[in-house]
Design a protein around this motif. Structure first.
Motif, PDB file in Angstrom:
ATOM      1  N   ASN A  30       3.713   6.782  -3.971  1.00 39.50           N
ATOM      2  CA  ASN A  30       4.381   7.530  -5.047  1.00 39.50           C
ATOM      3  C   ASN A  30       5.773   6.970  -5.326  1.00 39.50           C
ATOM      4  O   ASN A  30       6.184   6.856  -6.487  1.00 39.50           O
ATOM      5  CB  ASN A  30       4.477   9.016  -4.702  1.00 39.50           C
ATOM      6  CG  ASN A  30       3.136   9.708  -4.752  1.00 39.50           C
ATOM      7  OD1 ASN A  30       2.202   9.243  -5.399  1.00 39.50           O
ATOM      8  ND2 ASN A  30       3.030  10.820  -4.050  1.00 39.50           N
ATOM      9  N   LEU A  31       6.502   6.620  -4.273  1.00 37.61           N
ATOM     10  CA  LEU A  31       7.833   6.038  -4.466  1.00 37.61           C
ATOM     11  C   LEU A  31       7.744   4.664  -5.127  1.00 37.61           C
ATOM     12  O   LEU A  31       8.572   4.330  -5.977  1.00 37.61           O
ATOM     13  CB  LEU A  31       8.571   5.941  -3.126  1.00 37.61           C
ATOM     14  CG  LEU A  31       9.031   7.270  -2.524  1.00 37.61           C
ATOM     15  CD1 LEU A  31       9.536   7.069  -1.104  1.00 37.61           C
ATOM     16  CD2 LEU A  31      10.109   7.910  -3.386  1.00 37.61           C
ATOM     17  N   GLU A  32       6.740   3.874  -4.747  1.00 40.61           N
ATOM     18  CA  GLU A  32       6.551   2.564  -5.381  1.00 40.61           C
ATOM     19  C   GLU A  32       6.281   2.714  -6.871  1.00 40.61           C
ATOM     20  O   GLU A  32       6.840   1.992  -7.684  1.00 40.61           O
ATOM     21  CB  GLU A  32       5.386   1.810  -4.724  1.00 40.61           C
ATOM     22  CG  GLU A  32       5.790   0.948  -3.585  1.00 40.61           C
ATOM     23  CD  GLU A  32       4.676   0.001  -3.157  1.00 40.61           C
ATOM     24  OE1 GLU A  32       3.480   0.347  -3.282  1.00 40.61           O
ATOM     25  OE2 GLU A  32       5.019  -1.086  -2.694  1.00 40.61           O
ATOM     26  N   ARG A  33       5.399   3.657  -7.228  1.00 38.94           N
ATOM     27  CA  ARG A  33       5.064   3.867  -8.642  1.00 38.94           C
ATOM     28  C   ARG A  33       6.282   4.307  -9.452  1.00 38.94           C
ATOM     29  O   ARG A  33       6.423   3.959 -10.613  1.00 38.94           O
ATOM     30  CB  ARG A  33       3.945   4.895  -8.782  1.00 38.94           C
ATOM     31  CG  ARG A  33       2.565   4.318  -8.561  1.00 38.94           C
ATOM     32  CD  ARG A  33       1.473   5.269  -9.001  1.00 38.94           C
ATOM     33  NE  ARG A  33       1.396   6.478  -8.187  1.00 38.94           N
ATOM     34  CZ  ARG A  33       0.769   6.563  -7.020  1.00 38.94           C
ATOM     35  NH1 ARG A  33       0.171   5.517  -6.517  1.00 38.94           N
ATOM     36  NH2 ARG A  33       0.739   7.697  -6.359  1.00 38.94           N
ATOM     37  N   SER A  34       7.161   5.089  -8.818  1.00 39.24           N
ATOM     38  CA  SER A  34       8.342   5.574  -9.537  1.00 39.24           C
ATOM     39  C   SER A  34       9.504   4.582  -9.487  1.00 39.24           C
ATOM     40  O   SER A  34      10.545   4.824 -10.084  1.00 39.24           O
ATOM     41  CB  SER A  34       8.790   6.924  -8.970  1.00 39.24           C
ATOM     42  OG  SER A  34       9.307   6.763  -7.667  1.00 39.24           O
ATOM     43  N   GLY A  35       9.327   3.469  -8.757  1.00 37.17           N
ATOM     44  CA  GLY A  35      10.380   2.460  -8.665  1.00 37.17           C
ATOM     45  C   GLY A  35      11.459   2.796  -7.652  1.00 37.17           C
ATOM     46  O   GLY A  35      12.523   2.185  -7.659  1.00 37.17           O
ATOM     47  N   ASN A  36      11.218   3.770  -6.770  1.00 35.43           N
ATOM     48  CA  ASN A  36      12.209   4.195  -5.772  1.00 35.43           C
ATOM     49  C   ASN A  36      11.745   3.937  -4.346  1.00 35.43           C
ATOM     50  O   ASN A  36      12.028   4.722  -3.454  1.00 35.43           O
ATOM     51  CB  ASN A  36      12.493   5.698  -5.911  1.00 35.43           C
ATOM     52  CG  ASN A  36      13.210   6.026  -7.184  1.00 35.43           C
ATOM     53  OD1 ASN A  36      14.005   5.238  -7.667  1.00 35.43           O
ATOM     54  ND2 ASN A  36      12.919   7.183  -7.741  1.00 35.43           N
ATOM     55  N   ALA A  37      11.050   2.842  -4.093  1.00 35.71           N
ATOM     56  CA  ALA A  37      10.443   2.606  -2.782  1.00 35.71           C
ATOM     57  C   ALA A  37      11.414   1.994  -1.777  1.00 35.71           C
ATOM     58  O   ALA A  37      11.048   1.136  -0.998  1.00 35.71           O
ATOM     59  CB  ALA A  37       9.208   1.734  -2.925  1.00 35.71           C
ATOM     60  N   SER A  38      12.653   2.450  -1.763  1.00 35.77           N
ATOM     61  CA  SER A  38      13.600   1.955  -0.760  1.00 35.77           C
ATOM     62  C   SER A  38      13.324   2.648   0.571  1.00 35.77           C
ATOM     63  O   SER A  38      12.733   3.729   0.629  1.00 35.77           O
ATOM     64  CB  SER A  38      15.039   2.227  -1.200  1.00 35.77           C
ATOM     65  OG  SER A  38      15.317   3.613  -1.140  1.00 35.77           O
ATOM     66  N   VAL A  39      13.760   2.024   1.648  1.00 39.04           N
ATOM     67  CA  VAL A  39      13.586   2.608   2.975  1.00 39.04           C
ATOM     68  C   VAL A  39      14.306   3.954   3.054  1.00 39.04           C
ATOM     69  O   VAL A  39      13.775   4.919   3.608  1.00 39.04           O
ATOM     70  CB  VAL A  39      14.086   1.632   4.067  1.00 39.04           C
ATOM     71  CG1 VAL A  39      14.134   2.298   5.426  1.00 39.04           C
ATOM     72  CG2 VAL A  39      13.197   0.396   4.111  1.00 39.04           C
ATOM     73  N   ASP A  40      15.497   4.053   2.472  1.00 36.18           N
ATOM     74  CA  ASP A  40      16.245   5.317   2.495  1.00 36.18           C
ATOM     75  C   ASP A  40      15.481   6.434   1.789  1.00 36.18           C
ATOM     76  O   ASP A  40      15.422   7.562   2.277  1.00 36.18           O
ATOM     77  CB  ASP A  40      17.625   5.149   1.853  1.00 36.18           C
ATOM     78  CG  ASP A  40      18.564   4.312   2.696  1.00 36.18           C
ATOM     79  OD1 ASP A  40      18.313   4.158   3.911  1.00 36.18           O
ATOM     80  OD2 ASP A  40      19.553   3.804   2.144  1.00 36.18           O
ATOM     81  N   GLN A  41      14.903   6.135   0.637  1.00 33.90           N
ATOM     82  CA  GLN A  41      14.128   7.146  -0.096  1.00 33.90           C
ATOM     83  C   GLN A  41      12.877   7.549   0.674  1.00 33.90           C
ATOM     84  O   GLN A  41      12.496   8.716   0.694  1.00 33.90           O
ATOM     85  CB  GLN A  41      13.737   6.635  -1.480  1.00 33.90           C
ATOM     86  CG  GLN A  41      14.782   6.841  -2.529  1.00 33.90           C
ATOM     87  CD  GLN A  41      15.162   8.304  -2.687  1.00 33.90           C
ATOM     88  OE1 GLN A  41      16.309   8.655  -2.484  1.00 33.90           O
ATOM     89  NE2 GLN A  41      14.240   9.157  -3.046  1.00 33.90           N
ATOM     90  N   LEU A  42      12.229   6.569   1.313  1.00 35.20           N
ATOM     91  CA  LEU A  42      11.038   6.867   2.099  1.00 35.20           C
ATOM     92  C   LEU A  42      11.392   7.779   3.273  1.00 35.20           C
ATOM     93  O   LEU A  42      10.705   8.772   3.525  1.00 35.20           O
ATOM     94  CB  LEU A  42      10.391   5.571   2.591  1.00 35.20           C
ATOM     95  CG  LEU A  42       9.118   5.722   3.421  1.00 35.20           C
ATOM     96  CD1 LEU A  42       8.043   6.493   2.664  1.00 35.20           C
ATOM     97  CD2 LEU A  42       8.605   4.349   3.837  1.00 35.20           C
ATOM     98  N   LEU A  43      12.480   7.473   3.967  1.00 38.67           N
ATOM     99  CA  LEU A  43      12.931   8.332   5.073  1.00 38.67           C
ATOM    100  C   LEU A  43      13.200   9.750   4.590  1.00 38.67           C
ATOM    101  O   LEU A  43      12.726  10.724   5.180  1.00 38.67           O
ATOM    102  CB  LEU A  43      14.203   7.763   5.711  1.00 38.67           C
ATOM    103  CG  LEU A  43      14.053   6.580   6.640  1.00 38.67           C
ATOM    104  CD1 LEU A  43      15.417   6.003   6.986  1.00 38.67           C
ATOM    105  CD2 LEU A  43      13.300   6.965   7.892  1.00 38.67           C
ATOM    106  N   LYS A  44      13.961   9.859   3.515  1.00 39.41           N
ATOM    107  CA  LYS A  44      14.324  11.173   2.979  1.00 39.41           C
ATOM    108  C   LYS A  44      13.083  11.973   2.581  1.00 39.41           C
ATOM    109  O   LYS A  44      12.940  13.142   2.946  1.00 39.41           O
ATOM    110  CB  LYS A  44      15.254  10.998   1.777  1.00 39.41           C
ATOM    111  CG  LYS A  44      15.692  12.291   1.148  1.00 39.41           C
ATOM    112  CD  LYS A  44      16.590  12.047  -0.044  1.00 39.41           C
ATOM    113  CE  LYS A  44      16.921  13.366  -0.722  1.00 39.41           C
ATOM    114  NZ  LYS A  44      17.630  13.194  -1.967  1.00 39.41           N
ATOM    115  N   SER A  45      12.178  11.338   1.852  1.00 36.12           N
ATOM    116  CA  SER A  45      10.972  12.031   1.386  1.00 36.12           C
ATOM    117  C   SER A  45      10.074  12.455   2.542  1.00 36.12           C
ATOM    118  O   SER A  45       9.544  13.570   2.551  1.00 36.12           O
ATOM    119  CB  SER A  45      10.183  11.136   0.430  1.00 36.12           C
ATOM    120  OG  SER A  45      10.918  10.898  -0.736  1.00 36.12           O
TER     121      SER A  45
END
Length: 119
Positions: A30-45
């Protein structure tokens, strides 16, 4: 190349192993599709979703990243190791490792480790 993740301790997991795998993979996708697939975003989510699942545990998420700079990752041109130690109650606490696939063949692999500790 696959990471060896044979040291999982999931017999007492607050989330079944297959659902935990799906949670990690779907969150990353989902983060990849939205263009937000950073490690920080993945951790937070991941932490937000884990915390909403059960308030009886504290969660720790670790992401180890392996970058080769080439489109393929193989055991001949890279190695990575990661060790985690803990002092805990083996009946209530545990950990799970998940190897995120390199779907876009960018030469980047992520090993996601989820640790739960009973409150």
């Amino acid at each position: 190349m696959n990471f060896e993740t044979g040291q999982d301790k999931t017999s007492n997991a607050p989330i079944p192993k297959d659902k935990l795998s799906e949670l990690i993979k779907s969150t990353y996708d989902n983060l990849e599709r939205s263009g937000n697939a950073s490690v920080d975003q993945l951790l937070k989510s991941l932490l937000e979703q884990l915390n909403s699942h059960s308030s009886l545990y504290k969660y720790i998420v670790s992401i180890s990243t392996l970058e080769t700079g080439s489109e393929t990752i193989d055991s001949e041109n890279c190695t990575m190791s990661n060790a985690i130690g803990a002092s805990w109650n083996s009946r209530k606490d545990g950990l799970f490792n998940y190897d995120l696939p390199d779907n876009e063949h960018r030469g980047v692999k992520h090993l996601v480790t989820v640790i739960w500790v009973a409150k």
